[in-house]
Design a protein around this motif. Structure first.
Motif, PDB file in Angstrom:
ATOM      1  N   THR B  25      11.848  -8.067 -41.647  1.00 17.24           N
ATOM      2  CA  THR B  25      11.509  -6.506 -42.477  1.00 17.24           C
ATOM      3  C   THR B  25      10.201  -6.291 -42.685  1.00 17.24           C
ATOM      4  O   THR B  25       9.563  -7.235 -43.573  1.00 17.24           O
ATOM      5  CB  THR B  25      12.939  -6.519 -43.572  1.00 17.24           C
ATOM      6  N   VAL B  26       9.950  -5.096 -42.599  1.00 16.86           N
ATOM      7  CA  VAL B  26       8.408  -4.773 -42.892  1.00 16.86           C
ATOM      8  C   VAL B  26       8.536  -3.584 -43.607  1.00 16.86           C
ATOM      9  O   VAL B  26       8.960  -2.256 -43.302  1.00 16.86           O
ATOM     10  CB  VAL B  26       7.392  -4.520 -41.646  1.00 16.86           C
ATOM     11  N   ARG B  27       7.802  -3.573 -45.016  1.00 16.72           N
ATOM     12  CA  ARG B  27       7.800  -2.448 -45.839  1.00 16.72           C
ATOM     13  C   ARG B  27       6.932  -1.360 -45.454  1.00 16.72           C
ATOM     14  O   ARG B  27       5.740  -1.741 -44.939  1.00 16.72           O
ATOM     15  CB  ARG B  27       7.652  -2.736 -47.143  1.00 16.72           C
ATOM     16  N   LYS B  28       7.277  -0.212 -45.927  1.00 22.64           N
ATOM     17  CA  LYS B  28       6.299   0.857 -45.483  1.00 22.64           C
ATOM     18  C   LYS B  28       4.622   0.694 -46.229  1.00 22.64           C
ATOM     19  O   LYS B  28       4.960   0.402 -47.239  1.00 22.64           O
ATOM     20  CB  LYS B  28       6.616   2.453 -46.118  1.00 22.64           C
ATOM     21  N   GLY B  29       3.705   0.465 -45.501  1.00 22.96           N
ATOM     22  CA  GLY B  29       2.461   0.290 -46.166  1.00 22.96           C
ATOM     23  C   GLY B  29       2.045  -1.121 -46.072  1.00 22.96           C
ATOM     24  O   GLY B  29       1.005  -1.496 -46.694  1.00 22.96           O
ATOM     25  N   GLU B  30       2.874  -1.883 -45.736  1.00 22.36           N
ATOM     26  CA  GLU B  30       2.466  -3.412 -45.829  1.00 22.36           C
ATOM     27  C   GLU B  30       1.717  -3.737 -44.788  1.00 22.36           C
ATOM     28  O   GLU B  30       1.678  -3.310 -43.556  1.00 22.36           O
ATOM     29  CB  GLU B  30       4.039  -4.299 -45.734  1.00 22.36           C
ATOM     30  N   PHE B  31       1.198  -4.996 -44.934  1.00 25.24           N
ATOM     31  CA  PHE B  31       0.017  -5.612 -44.038  1.00 25.24           C
ATOM     32  C   PHE B  31       0.892  -6.973 -43.742  1.00 25.24           C
ATOM     33  O   PHE B  31       0.815  -7.728 -44.470  1.00 25.24           O
ATOM     34  CB  PHE B  31      -1.293  -5.760 -44.417  1.00 25.24           C
ATOM     35  N   LEU B 154       2.886   3.193 -37.623  1.00 24.67           N
ATOM     36  CA  LEU B 154       2.587   1.694 -37.486  1.00 24.67           C
ATOM     37  C   LEU B 154       1.461   1.542 -36.750  1.00 24.67           C
ATOM     38  O   LEU B 154       1.010   1.807 -35.625  1.00 24.67           O
ATOM     39  CB  LEU B 154       3.720   1.038 -36.699  1.00 24.67           C
ATOM     40  N   LEU B 155       0.692   0.499 -37.157  1.00 25.59           N
ATOM     41  CA  LEU B 155      -0.562   0.156 -36.567  1.00 25.59           C
ATOM     42  C   LEU B 155      -0.379  -1.379 -35.904  1.00 25.59           C
ATOM     43  O   LEU B 155      -0.292  -2.296 -36.824  1.00 25.59           O
ATOM     44  CB  LEU B 155      -1.935   0.211 -37.149  1.00 25.59           C
ATOM     45  N   LEU B 156      -0.360  -1.783 -34.643  1.00 28.50           N
ATOM     46  CA  LEU B 156      -0.360  -3.156 -34.245  1.00 28.50           C
ATOM     47  C   LEU B 156      -1.642  -3.700 -33.615  1.00 28.50           C
ATOM     48  O   LEU B 156      -2.428  -2.819 -33.204  1.00 28.50           O
ATOM     49  CB  LEU B 156       0.575  -3.076 -33.066  1.00 28.50           C
ATOM     50  N   HIS B 180      -7.016  -0.261 -44.496  1.00 29.62           N
ATOM     51  CA  HIS B 180      -5.468  -0.415 -44.676  1.00 29.62           C
ATOM     52  C   HIS B 180      -5.069   0.226 -46.283  1.00 29.62           C
ATOM     53  O   HIS B 180      -4.423   1.114 -46.235  1.00 29.62           O
ATOM     54  CB  HIS B 180      -5.163  -1.691 -44.679  1.00 29.62           C
ATOM     55  N   ARG B 181      -5.971  -0.324 -47.171  1.00 25.80           N
ATOM     56  CA  ARG B 181      -5.603   0.204 -48.547  1.00 25.80           C
ATOM     57  C   ARG B 181      -5.932   1.786 -48.589  1.00 25.80           C
ATOM     58  O   ARG B 181      -5.023   2.452 -49.187  1.00 25.80           O
ATOM     59  CB  ARG B 181      -6.671  -0.380 -49.498  1.00 25.80           C
ATOM     60  N   SER B 182      -6.982   2.498 -47.974  1.00 26.32           N
ATOM     61  CA  SER B 182      -7.001   3.559 -48.295  1.00 26.32           C
ATOM     62  C   SER B 182      -6.026   4.753 -47.313  1.00 26.32           C
ATOM     63  O   SER B 182      -6.026   5.722 -47.689  1.00 26.32           O
ATOM     64  CB  SER B 182      -8.644   4.238 -47.753  1.00 26.32           C
ATOM     65  N   LEU B 183      -5.780   4.232 -46.350  1.00 25.53           N
ATOM     66  CA  LEU B 183      -4.773   4.923 -45.467  1.00 25.53           C
ATOM     67  C   LEU B 183      -3.330   4.739 -45.651  1.00 25.53           C
ATOM     68  O   LEU B 183      -2.406   5.613 -45.551  1.00 25.53           O
ATOM     69  CB  LEU B 183      -4.928   4.633 -43.890  1.00 25.53           C
TER      70      LEU B 183
END
Lengths: 261, 354
Positions: B25-31, B154-156, B180-183
């Motif tokens: 499970t991947v949360r929104k905005g997670e890396f 999502l960025l892969l 990642h933090r700014s977007l």
């Protein structure tokens, strides 16, 4: 001299002796003043060029050949190019079988093709026209476009297409903006070869051409049989020049795309 | 709120199974980083997420919508390829503008968004260059800009750093984390480089033989590995074979002739392997320190890295031990005698074969 240089010199020497030398001996006869094809030349003149450009059947045959070659080239690019793209998209076994199928016109003797085409076109009432020649020559030209397009497509990094897809581009958009621009030289080179193949094709044309669709090679062929004149050499010279021009264009194209990439 | 839900994915290639019941499970905005050796299935999982591979079983949902069978071009996922896959016949500007042109965005908006994105990756000066005229690191940033400019869900990232040298990799890791933090876009990164994974990720999923062995923060994986594989893959470690003995009032781990006192409330009662990180091995412990076992040892070799030194030590009856020591006053010589202190503090008890 190192061994590699010797091999180089020998192969170039053989190539020169077999390919260039006969032309170098025959072609000057286009400028011969006499009616006969023999040395020593009796004088230099352009009178046979005048004959070719002003007397039938030469200009008529040239125009016919040009029409047929352009038509055959266009048809070859569409069928051969589509075949190449289809094969690239198929699985391994299907690709192997389809490739063999698309290349097969190259290995079928042209006499067999000529006879077969003759009967088929006669049945459909197409014989003698330009269309029958265009169709027949595109069967010969399509494998050349197929092979050259395949080479380009195989050299293309498959990730580029995937990258396009990941950015939302449809298959058609990707083809237009990524695949075609990067493989255009392959398609163009195939097109040139298809044109040249049609332009100097004799055997199939022997079966299919009529007085209305007389092509240049057929006119040459009958000229050889009926009257051996320097006009033949003039036509041969012009054909060689056209081929040379095409090769030059191909070389330029390749260089231009290399610089672009 | 869960944004991406990967549920029970199996993947077969003919008779070979590449993925076994993979769920994440991947949360929104997670890396998130998928970390594993080659052949662990991490790239297969990424290709499935991108839509280039189908699944044999299981499903993927994005914000509750099933995307398992969606074509790649309809997913709206950005993808940075290992080889960057920049279009060689287009300028940097045209490369980055490509996904916007696909979406038929007006010209001036394209110009503005591409400029913003090139600014973000610090490549504005190179907008009119062809990719071939750029360095590897610059190409990588173009690829990143191109994958982000259309604001994907999502960025892969497929091993985005593998072709770069170590120094550049460090810089880019930092940049990537800032971006990642700014977007606030959800990032899923694939790598075999555990340092890269630990530096950048909120969550690391360790993959091995087509399974996710363990997923958690870098801290959780390092301090509380659930298996020997995870402990080995993340950081350096010592593995001591033996058994736990709870008969006395102080539980101990018996290995060779040594009895290592076990403290720590988190330790499972049983296990046949004691994992001790090199920084938890105490070199020449002060006399005041209790609750550890002191063993005489010999220095086999040392690696000095300025801030500290990593020693390989030989102690009677134990496999070679890795231990960090500070190196302010110099190094212990090879062959020199030291005392090594082992305790259960920070150690983890593992079972064989898990």
């Amino acid at each position: 001299m190192s061994p590699s240089r010797i091999v180089f010199a020998v192969s170039v020497g053989f190539g020169f002796a077999f390919l260039i030398l006969p032309l170098a001996i025959v072609l000057p006869l286009a400028f011969n003043d006499s009616t006969f094809l023999n040395y020593p030349m009796s004088g230099v003149s352009l009178r046979w060029f005048d004959v070719v450009l002003n007397q039938p059947p030469w200009l008529f045959a040239m125009a016919n050949s040009f029409k047929v070659a352009v038509g055959a080239m266009a048809l070859s690019v569409v069928t051969g190019g589509l075949a190449a793209m289809g094969v690239m998209a198929s699985g391994r076994v299907a690709a192997l079988v389809l490739s063999a199928l698309f290349v097969s016109p190259l290995v079928v003797p042209s006499v067999v093709l000529g006879v077969a085409m003759f009967f088929i076109f006669a049945r459909f009432g197409l014989s003698g026209g330009h269309l029958s020649l265009i169709l027949a020559h595109s069967v010969l030209g399509a494998p050349l476009v197929f092979l050259s397009a395949m080479t380009s497509l195989k050299g293309l990094n498959p990730e580029l297409d995937r990258a396009g897809a990941s950015m939302g581009a449809s298959r058609l958009f990707r083809f237009r903006t990524i695949i075609l621009p990067l493989t255009a030289p392959g398609f163009l080179i195939g097109a040139m070869f298809a044109f040249i193949t049609s332009f100097d094709e004799v055997v199939v044309a022997l079966f299919l051409s009529s007085p209305q669709s007389l092509t240049l090679p057929i006119a040459l062929f009958s000229g050889l049989r009926d009257q051996l004149e320097p006009t033949l050499v003039v036509v041969a010279l012009m054909l060689s020049m056209i081929s040379a021009l095409f090769l030059l264009v191909v070389a330029r194209l390749q260089k231009a795309t290399e610089q672009k990439a | 709120m869960a944004q991406l839900e990967i549920s029970s994915i199996d993947k077969f290639y003919g008779a070979t199974q590449a993925l076994f019941d993979v769920s994440l499970t991947v949360r929104k905005g997670e890396f998130v980083t998928l970390l594993g050796p080659s052949g662990s299935g991490k790239t297969t999982l990424l290709k499935i997420l991108a839509g280039f591979e189908s699944v044999s079983a299981g499903r993927i949902t994005l914000n509750g919508r099933d995307v398992t069978a969606l074509a790649p071009e309809r997913r709206n996922f950005g993808l940075v390829f290992q080889g960057y896959a920049l279009f060689p016949h287009m300028t940097v500007f045209d490369n980055v503008a490509y996904p916007l042109r696909v979406r038929r965005i007006p010209r001036d908006e394209i110009a503005q968004r591409v400029a913003e994105m090139l600014d973000l990756v610090q490549l504005s000066r190179f907008a009119q260059r062809k990719p071939a005229a750029l360095s590897g690191g610059q190409q990588q940033r173009v690829a990143l800009a191109r994958a982000l400019v259309f604001r994907p869900d999502l960025l892969l990232l497929d091993e985005p750093m593998s072709a770069l040298d170590k120094k550049l990799r460090g810089d880019l890791q930092e940049q990537l984390r800032d971006i990642h933090r700014s977007l606030g876009t959800t990032f899923i990164n694939v790598t075999h480089d555990q340092e890269e994974a630990m530096h950048m990720s909120d969550t690391i999923a360790i993959m091995n033989h087509g399974r996710i062995e363990q997923a958690g923060s870098a801290f959780a994986l390092y301090r509380h590995p659930g298996s020997r594989f995870v402990a080995e893959f993340v950081g350096k470690s010592n593995f001591l074979g033996g058994r736990a003995d709870h008969s006395g009032n102080q539980p101990v781990f018996v290995t060779g002739s040594a009895r290592i006192p076990l403290a720590g409330p988190g330790l499972p009662p049983d296990g046949t392997i004691l994992m001790i990180r090199p920084e938890d091995v105490v070199l020449n412990p002060p006399d005041a320190q209790t609750n550890l076992v002191r063993l005489p040892a010999k220095v086999l070799s040392s690696t000095y890295s300025g801030d500290r030194a990593l020693y390989t030590l030989a102690a009677e009856g134990l496999p070679p031990l890795l231990a960090y020591g500070h190196a302010r006053e110099g190094l212990h010589d090879n062959g020199g005698a030291v005392t090594v202190g082992l305790s259960g503090d920070g150690a983890v008890l593992l079972s064989e074969g898990v």
